[in-house]
Design an enzyme around this catalytic site. Structure first.
Site, short mmCIF file in Angstrom:
data_model
loop_
_atom_site.label_atom_id
_atom_site.label_comp_id
_atom_site.label_asym_id
_atom_site.label_seq_id
_atom_site.Cartn_x
_atom_site.Cartn_y
_atom_site.Cartn_z
N ASN A 156 0.87 -1.17 0.00
CA ASN A 156 0.00 0.00 0.00
C ASN A 156 0.91 1.22 0.00
O ASN A 156 1.81 1.31 0.83
CB ASN A 156 -0.87 0.05 1.26
N HIS A 169 7.45 0.46 2.44
CA HIS A 169 7.31 -0.90 2.95
C HIS A 169 6.07 -1.55 2.36
O HIS A 169 5.20 -0.89 1.80
CB HIS A 169 7.20 -0.90 4.48
#
Length: 352
Positions: A156, A169
């Site tokens: 995301n 990440h």
């Protein structure tokens, strides 16, 4: 790639993935952490037949901390983070606030780089390949857990998506069931196989798209296109040309070409709305075959499934987002504001 597994102060597993084979990882987590207590529970909806994870402990998870307090940056002196070492290439660790835990599965965090201000699109091809190798290794490791039936690697990006940590990440969810979206694909796969006397639906879709006008990018081993019935304003599906059920099935040629193709796609996403726009929020999602039994899907095997990545943004035009309102949220019927053919054209226009 060198892999080093260790434990954080509260017992959670952390794994370093390094480009250099001589890298030593012996830093100790010096935080006074108690064992993580989770309340994750999976409940099945009797009407829809799908599953919902109830995880009330996530209400207390870290939320938009200042950059100098980011838990995904390396530890620095007395500023201690989730990563005990002072630098890293790629790190994977068990989520401190997991949606799934224990008999309900497992959740991991994948840190793509120690550079807080970077993005996946800014990685080198060597770094992107290391992330691919980490995804593959985690898929293999998690698939052997008795509670895990499907492994989902995803990223995301952007506050608009709901990201609460700005550090580059992604995450890995290891589900104790076959996810509803995958089940829909398997049912369609089974129906098509039966109706055509054995033809593979994924192969047919890829062949049709490669012959059409929605191809965005094509290499020797990978192909990216905007699907005919795209749900999102800008949505690209990336397939290896040789069908494999999961990341473990990719051969060396496909692994070598992947970073070049994927990084170009991400950089185009950052350019589609023009200069001066903030980074494009997106979700990048790997679809892999379940590791559990597929008996309910009428003759379909794991090898019939096709690994692919779906990359899409919720931004529909400059400064405007695509919200999932009544039709989408209430009835799961998407309404797309951008014709897929125009989306593919725009993504070709912004090539490097």
């Amino acid at each position: 790639m060198k892999k080093t597994s260790t434990r954080l102060a509260d017992g959670r597993e952390l794994v370093y993935y390094d480009l250099r084979d001589d890298t030593v990882r012996d830093a100790v987590d010096r935080r006074p952490l108690e064992r993580t207590v989770t309340t994750s529970e999976v409940r099945r909806d009797p009407l829809l037949g799908d599953s919902v994870a109830v995880a009330s402990h996530r209400q207390g998870r870290t939320y938009h901390p200042p950059a100098d307090q980011c838990p995904l940056c390396p530890s620095d002196g007395e500023r201690l983070s989730e990563i005990p070492d002072s630098a890293y290439d790629v790190v994977v660790f068990e989520n401190r606030f997991p949606s799934l835990a224990g008999d309900s599965g497992r959740c991991e965090v994948v840190c793509f780089t120690s550079d807080h201000d970077a993005s996946f699109a800014g990685l080198s091809e060597e770094q992107a390949r290391l992330v691919l190798d980490a995804w593959t290794d985690r898929t293999s490791e998690l698939s052997h857990l008795p509670s895990v039936e499907q492994v989902f690697c995803f990223e995301n990006r952007g506050a608009e998506i709901g990201v609460t940590l700005g550090h580059p990440h992604g995450q890995i969810y290891a589900y104790p069931f076959t996810t509803p979206r995958t089940a829909l694909m398997l049912r369609s796969l089974a129906a098509h196989k039966d109706a055509t006397g054995g033809e593979n639906l994924f192969d047919a879709v890829l062949a049709e798209e490669l012959a059409g006008e929605r191809v965005v990018l094509e290499g020797e081993h990978w192909a990216a296109f905007v699907p005919y019935a795209a749900h999102w304003p800008y949505e690209v599906h990336l397939y290896p040309k040789r069908r494999v059920p999961d990341l473990l099935g990719l051969d060396e040629a496909a692994r070598t070409e992947f970073p070049e193709v994927y990084l170009e796609l991400l950089r185009r996403f950052d350019r589609i709305f023009g200069e001066g726009e903030p980074p494009t929020p997106y979700i990048a999602a790997w679809h892999q075959a379940p590791f559990g039994q597929l008996d309910e899907f009428d003759g379909v095997t794991r090898d019939d499934f096709a690994l692919h990545l779906e990359l899409f943004t919720i931004r529909r035009t400059s400064g405007k987002l695509k919200f999932l309102a009544g039709s989408e949220s209430g009835m799961n019927v998407f309404i797309n504001d951008v014709p897929p053919e125009r989306a593919a054209e725009r993504l070709r226009e912004v090539a490097s």
